[in-house]
Design an enzyme around this catalytic site. Structure first.
Site, mmCIF file in Angstrom:
data_model
loop_
_atom_site.group_PDB
_atom_site.id
_atom_site.type_symbol
_atom_site.label_atom_id
_atom_site.label_comp_id
_atom_site.label_asym_id
_atom_site.label_seq_id
_atom_site.Cartn_x
_atom_site.Cartn_y
_atom_site.Cartn_z
ATOM 1 N N CYS A 1 -4.654 2.436 -3.760
ATOM 2 C CA CYS A 1 -3.408 2.974 -3.177
ATOM 3 C C CYS A 1 -2.250 2.002 -3.395
ATOM 4 C CB CYS A 1 -3.567 3.291 -1.687
ATOM 5 S SG CYS A 1 -4.827 4.494 -1.354
ATOM 6 N N ASP B 1 3.306 -3.756 8.065
ATOM 7 C CA ASP B 1 2.036 -3.060 7.908
ATOM 8 C C ASP B 1 0.931 -4.109 8.070
ATOM 9 O OD1 ASP B 1 -0.272 -1.942 6.995
ATOM 10 O OD2 ASP B 1 0.472 -1.462 4.985
ATOM 11 N N LYS C 1 -10.579 -0.203 10.291
ATOM 12 C CA LYS C 1 -10.721 -1.407 9.457
ATOM 13 C C LYS C 1 -11.129 -2.622 10.281
ATOM 14 C CE LYS C 1 -7.241 0.039 6.116
ATOM 15 N NZ LYS C 1 -8.019 0.357 4.919
ATOM 16 N N GLN D 1 -4.261 -4.438 7.171
ATOM 17 C CA GLN D 1 -5.251 -5.303 6.543
ATOM 18 C C GLN D 1 -5.306 -6.675 7.203
ATOM 19 O OE1 GLN D 1 -8.217 -4.855 4.589
ATOM 20 N NE2 GLN D 1 -6.751 -3.394 3.791
ATOM 21 N N HIS E 1 0.877 -1.177 0.000
ATOM 22 C CA HIS E 1 0.000 0.000 0.000
ATOM 23 C C HIS E 1 0.914 1.227 0.000
ATOM 24 C CE1 HIS E 1 -2.777 2.977 1.734
ATOM 25 N NE2 HIS E 1 -3.776 2.165 1.423
HETATM 26 C C1 LIG Z 1 -2.409 -2.744 3.680
HETATM 27 C C2 LIG Z 1 -2.767 -1.348 4.073
HETATM 28 N N1 LIG Z 1 -1.837 -0.574 4.622
HETATM 29 C C3 LIG Z 1 -2.083 0.673 5.034
HETATM 30 C C4 LIG Z 1 -3.319 1.212 4.865
HETATM 31 C C5 LIG Z 1 -3.560 2.609 5.328
HETATM 32 O O1 LIG Z 1 -4.542 2.612 6.298
HETATM 33 P P1 LIG Z 1 -5.077 4.008 6.866
HETATM 34 O O2 LIG Z 1 -5.675 4.722 5.686
HETATM 35 O O3 LIG Z 1 -6.079 3.613 7.867
HETATM 36 O O4 LIG Z 1 -3.913 4.696 7.417
HETATM 37 C C6 LIG Z 1 -4.331 0.476 4.255
HETATM 38 C C7 LIG Z 1 -5.646 1.056 3.993
HETATM 39 O O5 LIG Z 1 -6.325 0.682 3.055
HETATM 40 C C8 LIG Z 1 -4.052 -0.849 3.879
HETATM 41 O O6 LIG Z 1 -4.980 -1.615 3.331
#
Ligand SMILES: Cc1ncc(COP(=O)(O)O)c(C=O)c1O
Length: 414
Positions: A372, A207, A233, A210, A129
């Site tokens: 993203c 990260d 999420k 998800q 992401h």
């Molecule tokens: C794998 C992953 N990392 C990071 C993020 C970023 O999350 P946030 O927008 O809540 O900071 C997302 C959001 O879709 C995600 O799916």
């Protein structure tokens, strides 16, 4: 609270906890297949936040009256829950942030700015992401460090065959990857990559934005050095996330944001930092949001993350099977048993935005775009995909509604 028998999740009963499903959209029942983007909220979370505001709200860590103590206890109680949820050795090492993005930026800035230089390398993957890609790319470039990407194989899984070569040719200081891909659902087996990163003397940044909603995440078992999650999420409110970090690393780092609360003493010549976790929590905390996150954790734990995970695998398998039968539908990502409840697809000759718009008219919410993940889209050779994502409240009927909607789009655009 929904009843769960053994490891099997009763999705219709879980669904009854979520008021959003009481509405109809365009005259149709709501098929909310965009949980990877943000999840819906159960009554238990909404009620916990309302009760907190009605009975216990004040600013935290600075009031000398009972109400302030109650509020502080609620915030710190939520931190304890987050620590237990992640199996963190200590709640002190769990930093509340706005979301996973902020947590990952915190590491990139606070650790990266002081530890990366010319000749060093940051390694990410093609699956990231932007939140775990752009901050590292920026900090690496700013300090003259190399920025490298590990490739994916044909199935959309990490191809680790080139690790030895990367280790020989680069001075790897950071390895940053997700645990679950938000775009194509891949569940990454991080074991080998974490060991490799540590053999290189690098830190491993995970990260888990998800992953945390869908499976048990254990920072000690994973062996990572930092791990970030987002509350919104995983049935919690927006505006709160958590970053866990190894204590010795957090202690050695400079703060990310500065101002109130994060200091030990402030003088004209010099300011010193507070203890963990406060050093990284400048300004007023997201207090009610933390209470909501704590309630979401209670909710997920009562249902059982293993039950959530297997429910999603079943739904992913069903969706892949149903979509595969449609002519002109291209699916991306690994087999159902190696992915979370996320299915990315394209429909030949129809732009993903058009597919999503037709689906909306049928009461079906999906995401259409690059999710993203522009580097991943480039790898897949597309500008965008449609993405349907499932959660603990998803029922098969919603997937049937999705498939019927895709058929309708095909008829309209034939
Ligand atoms: C794998 C992953 N990392 C990071 C993020 C970023 O999350 P946030 O927008 O809540 O900071 C997302 C959001 O879709 C995600 O799916």
């Amino acid at each position: 609270m929904a009843v769960v028998t053994g490891r099997k999740l009763d999705a219709p009963a879980v669904r009854a906890d979520f008021p959003i499903f009481e509405q109809r959209f365009h005259g149709k029942p709501l098929a909310y297949l965009d949980s990877a983007n943000s999840s819906q909220k159960p009554r238990q979370v909404l009620a916990a936040m309302q009760e907190f505001y009605e009975t216990s709200y004040a600013n935290v860590h600075r009031a000398v009256y009972e109400l302030g103590e109650r509020s502080t206890a609620a915030l710190e109680g939520a931190r304890e829950k987050a620590a237990r949820f992640l199996n963190a050795p200590s709640a002190r090492d769990v930093i509340f942030v706005r979301n996973a993005t902020e947590g990952l930026n915190l590491v990139a800035y606070s650790w990266g700015l002081n530890n990366l230089g010319a000749g060093d390398a940051v390694v990410v993957t093609e699956l990231e992401h932007h939140s775990n890609f752009v901050p590292w790319q920026y900090i690496a470039r700013r300090h003259g460090a190399e920025f490298r990407m590990l490739p994916l194989d044909e199935q959309g899984e990490l191809d680790l065959s080139g690790l030895d070569e990367v280790g020989r040719s680069a001075n790897v200081k950071v390895v940053a990857t997700n645990l679950v891909s938000n775009s194509i659902g891949t569940i990454n087996d991080l074991g080998r990559l974490v060991s490799w990163a540590h053999e290189q003397g690098a830190i491993f940044v995970c990260d888990a934005a998800q992953a945390a909603p869908h499976m048990a995440v254990d920072v000690q078992a994973l062996g990572v050095d930092f791990l970030a999650i987002s509350g919104h999420k995983m049935c919690g409110p927006s505006g709160i996330g958590a970053l866990w970090g190894r204590a010795e690393l957090l202690q050695s780092m400079e703060p990310f944001l500065m101002g109130g609360h994060m200091i030990s003493s402030v003088g004209f010549e010099r300011t010193t930092w507070g203890e963990l976790p406060h050093k990284f929590e400048a300004g007023t905390s997201p207090i009610a949001e933390a209470v909501g996150l704590g309630a979401a954790i209670d909710y997920l734990e009562a249902i059982g993350l293993d039950a959530v995970e297997s429910h999603e695998h079943e739904l992913a398998a069903y969706a892949l099977e149903q979509l595969q039968e449609l002519p002109g539908v291209r699916l991306y990502g690994p087999p159902a048993d190696r992915r979370a409840g996320i299915v990315s697809f394209n429909v030949q000759g129809i732009h993903p935005h058009d597919v999503a718009q037709v689906l909306d008219s049928e009461g079906v919410c999906i995401r259409a775009g690059h999710h993203c993940c522009q580097p991943l889209m480039a790898k897949l050779g597309v500008m965008a995909t449609n993405r349907a994502s499932f959660y603990l409240y998803t029922v098969r009927e919603e997937i049937d509604q999705l498939v019927a909607g895709v058929r309708k789009a095909q008829r309209i655009f034939a």
